[in-house]
Design a protein around this motif. Structure first.
Motif, mmCIF file in Angstrom:
data_model
loop_
_atom_site.group_PDB
_atom_site.id
_atom_site.type_symbol
_atom_site.label_atom_id
_atom_site.label_comp_id
_atom_site.label_asym_id
_atom_site.label_seq_id
_atom_site.Cartn_x
_atom_site.Cartn_y
_atom_site.Cartn_z
ATOM 1 N N ALA A 191 0.838 -1.193 0.000
ATOM 2 C CA ALA A 191 0.000 0.000 0.000
ATOM 3 C C ALA A 191 0.877 1.248 0.000
ATOM 4 N N ALA A 192 1.976 1.168 -0.741
ATOM 5 C CA ALA A 192 2.931 2.280 -0.740
ATOM 6 C C ALA A 192 2.322 3.574 -1.268
ATOM 7 N N ASP A 193 1.265 3.466 -2.073
ATOM 8 C CA ASP A 193 0.652 4.664 -2.655
ATOM 9 C C ASP A 193 -0.471 5.237 -1.804
ATOM 10 N N ALA A 194 -0.682 4.675 -0.632
ATOM 11 C CA ALA A 194 -1.677 5.272 0.268
ATOM 12 C C ALA A 194 -1.268 6.709 0.576
ATOM 13 N N TRP A 195 -2.254 7.586 0.687
ATOM 14 C CA TRP A 195 -1.964 8.988 0.968
ATOM 15 C C TRP A 195 -1.766 9.179 2.460
ATOM 16 N N VAL A 196 -0.607 9.696 2.833
ATOM 17 C CA VAL A 196 -0.294 9.966 4.235
ATOM 18 C C VAL A 196 -0.470 11.460 4.478
ATOM 19 N N GLU A 197 -1.379 11.790 5.386
ATOM 20 C CA GLU A 197 -1.699 13.181 5.702
ATOM 21 C C GLU A 197 -1.106 13.543 7.060
ATOM 22 N N ALA A 198 -0.129 14.424 7.070
ATOM 23 C CA ALA A 198 0.451 14.925 8.315
ATOM 24 C C ALA A 198 -0.431 16.055 8.829
ATOM 25 N N LYS A 199 -0.993 15.877 10.032
ATOM 26 C CA LYS A 199 -1.974 16.821 10.558
ATOM 27 C C LYS A 199 -1.441 17.635 11.737
ATOM 28 N N GLY A 200 -0.148 17.545 11.979
ATOM 29 C CA GLY A 200 0.435 18.289 13.080
ATOM 30 C C GLY A 200 0.380 17.544 14.390
ATOM 31 N N LEU A 201 -0.824 17.197 14.844
ATOM 32 C CA LEU A 201 -0.992 16.432 16.075
ATOM 33 C C LEU A 201 -1.317 14.978 15.797
ATOM 34 N N ALA A 202 -1.388 14.608 14.527
ATOM 35 C CA ALA A 202 -1.756 13.251 14.140
ATOM 36 C C ALA A 202 -1.253 12.979 12.726
ATOM 37 N N VAL A 203 -1.275 11.700 12.361
ATOM 38 C CA VAL A 203 -0.958 11.273 10.999
ATOM 39 C C VAL A 203 -2.098 10.372 10.535
ATOM 40 N N ALA A 204 -2.655 10.674 9.357
ATOM 41 C CA ALA A 204 -3.746 9.881 8.812
ATOM 42 C C ALA A 204 -3.287 9.150 7.563
ATOM 43 N N VAL A 205 -3.606 7.863 7.488
ATOM 44 C CA VAL A 205 -3.288 7.044 6.320
ATOM 45 C C VAL A 205 -4.599 6.769 5.583
ATOM 46 N N HIS A 206 -4.741 7.332 4.395
ATOM 47 C CA HIS A 206 -5.974 7.223 3.607
ATOM 48 C C HIS A 206 -5.809 6.149 2.527
ATOM 49 N N THR A 207 -6.800 5.278 2.409
ATOM 50 C CA THR A 207 -6.769 4.249 1.360
ATOM 51 C C THR A 207 -7.801 4.505 0.271
ATOM 52 N N ARG A 208 -8.598 5.553 0.379
ATOM 53 C CA ARG A 208 -9.708 5.776 -0.543
ATOM 54 C C ARG A 208 -9.253 5.917 -1.992
ATOM 55 N N ARG A 209 -8.030 6.445 -2.225
ATOM 56 C CA ARG A 209 -7.556 6.656 -3.588
ATOM 57 C C ARG A 209 -6.988 5.386 -4.224
ATOM 58 N N LEU A 210 -6.801 4.318 -3.457
ATOM 59 C CA LEU A 210 -6.204 3.095 -3.988
ATOM 60 C C LEU A 210 -7.228 2.294 -4.781
ATOM 61 N N ALA A 211 -6.730 1.348 -5.568
ATOM 62 C CA ALA A 211 -7.604 0.575 -6.449
ATOM 63 C C ALA A 211 -8.661 -0.199 -5.683
ATOM 64 N N ASP A 212 -8.284 -0.775 -4.529
ATOM 65 C CA ASP A 212 -9.224 -1.506 -3.680
ATOM 66 C C ASP A 212 -9.081 -0.952 -2.263
ATOM 67 N N PRO A 213 -9.777 0.130 -1.966
ATOM 68 C CA PRO A 213 -9.593 0.797 -0.672
ATOM 69 C C PRO A 213 -9.840 -0.098 0.531
ATOM 70 N N GLU A 214 -10.882 -0.940 0.480
ATOM 71 C CA GLU A 214 -11.227 -1.767 1.632
ATOM 72 C C GLU A 214 -10.166 -2.834 1.883
ATOM 73 N N ALA A 215 -9.676 -3.471 0.812
ATOM 74 C CA ALA A 215 -8.647 -4.494 0.980
ATOM 75 C C ALA A 215 -7.363 -3.878 1.537
ATOM 76 N N ALA A 216 -6.987 -2.713 1.029
ATOM 77 C CA ALA A 216 -5.796 -2.036 1.539
ATOM 78 C C ALA A 216 -5.969 -1.652 3.001
ATOM 79 N N PHE A 217 -7.153 -1.179 3.345
ATOM 80 C CA PHE A 217 -7.445 -0.815 4.739
ATOM 81 C C PHE A 217 -7.247 -2.032 5.649
ATOM 82 N N GLN A 218 -7.773 -3.165 5.240
ATOM 83 C CA GLN A 218 -7.660 -4.377 6.053
ATOM 84 C C GLN A 218 -6.211 -4.834 6.187
ATOM 85 N N ARG A 219 -5.426 -4.697 5.112
ATOM 86 C CA ARG A 219 -4.024 -5.086 5.193
ATOM 87 C C ARG A 219 -3.242 -4.161 6.126
#
Length: 281
Positions: free
Chosen positions: A136-164
């Motif tokens: 899931a190297a292409d997952a979007w990593v959002e630096a939020k200052g007080l947190a880091v969010a890893v988004h899978t919505r843009r990937l080909a299979d968001p749910e499978a990537a989320f589970q992995r």
């Protein structure tokens, strides 16, 4: 508006009676703003400003309680302009960002925020290796200052990537004494101990609220629901509104009212405004 039960309908009637002393708490994404593939392009519903200004005239205060950074919510929602209209009516708009870690209000136009949690920088440095290992190297990593969010919505299979990713990201977070908040195609890593329920508690206490409506759509809203329900047991008029989706149903069984998206959230708030105004007439 369809209520989950007769008891829920009674809670709505009690909230209408207590409207002048009530706080309206609203999540941002999925509740006031439609969910989009790119979170940076999310914008508040075009009707939200008018609805919230009218609602503010009938209640004690309106609060946006979001996992986003407060500044981002202010910009994407046009909330500073909205706050001008709310404040001109003698009411307050609050924004609690990053699950309550940040705070802004129409009375104090500055964001109050703690320092980033220890371990977050190290987590962020080690995260790319975890993403590569989970394919899931292409997952979007959002630096939020007080947190880091890893988004899978843009990937080909968001749910499978989320589970992995859920297990490995959780393991890395715990190694740095951080916690993971799973959401709709996103894993957010932040410091433990702060959640939306504490924002609810602060608003109830500081404003002397006589009622509280909270509307949300995701797992990050569970603590807010629990806090509102706890205050309801001590006599506060309450209403819990779940925004249902195919991705997340965690709030539905806890809710007094279930709606399908921001359009229906705003319809409910319009109805509350009208009913409160009619009672005061």
């Amino acid at each position: 508006m369809q209520f989950a039960s007769a008891a829920a309908e009674g809670r709505y009637a009690a909230l209408v009676r207590a409207a002048a002393d009530s706080v309206i708490g609203l999540d941002f994404d999925g509740t006031l703003a439609p969910i989009v593939d790119d979170p940076e392009r999310a914008h508040i519903h075009p009707d939200a400003a008018d609805v919230l200004v009218a609602l503010a005239g009938q209640v004690r205060a309106v609060a946006v309680v979001t996992g986003r950074p407060a500044r981002q919510a202010l910009d994407l929602g046009g909330l500073e302009e909205l706050a001008d209209a709310v404040h001109a009516a003698g009411k307050d708009l609050y924004v609690f960002g990053q699950y309550g870690n940040e705070r802004w209000s129409s009375a104090q136009r500055r964001i109050v925020s703690p320092r980033p949690p220890a371990g977050l920088a190290s987590f962020e440095r080690e995260l790319p290796q975890v993403l590569r290992a989970a394919d899931a190297a292409d997952a979007w990593v959002e630096a939020k200052g007080l947190a880091v969010a890893v988004h899978t919505r843009r990937l080909a299979d968001p749910e499978a990537a989320f589970q992995r990713l859920e297990g490995p990201v959780g393991d890395l977070a715990r190694a740095h004494h951080l916690v993971v908040e799973p959401g709709r195609s996103v894993l957010e890593v932040r410091s433990p101990g702060m959640h939306k329920g504490q924002a609810v508690d602060a608003l109830v206490s500081e404003l002397g609220a006589g009622g509280f409506l909270y509307a949300g759509d995701d797992l990050g809203d569970v603590e807010a629901f629990e806090a509102v329900a706890t205050h309801g047991q001590t006599g506060l008029a309450t209403l819990l509104v779940a925004v249902s989706s195919s991705e997340q149903q965690a709030l539905v069984e806890r809710a007094d009212v279930v709606v399908a998206g921001p359009d229906e959230v705003l319809d409910l708030l319009r109805e509350l405004t009208a009913d409160a105004a009619a009672r005061r007439a």
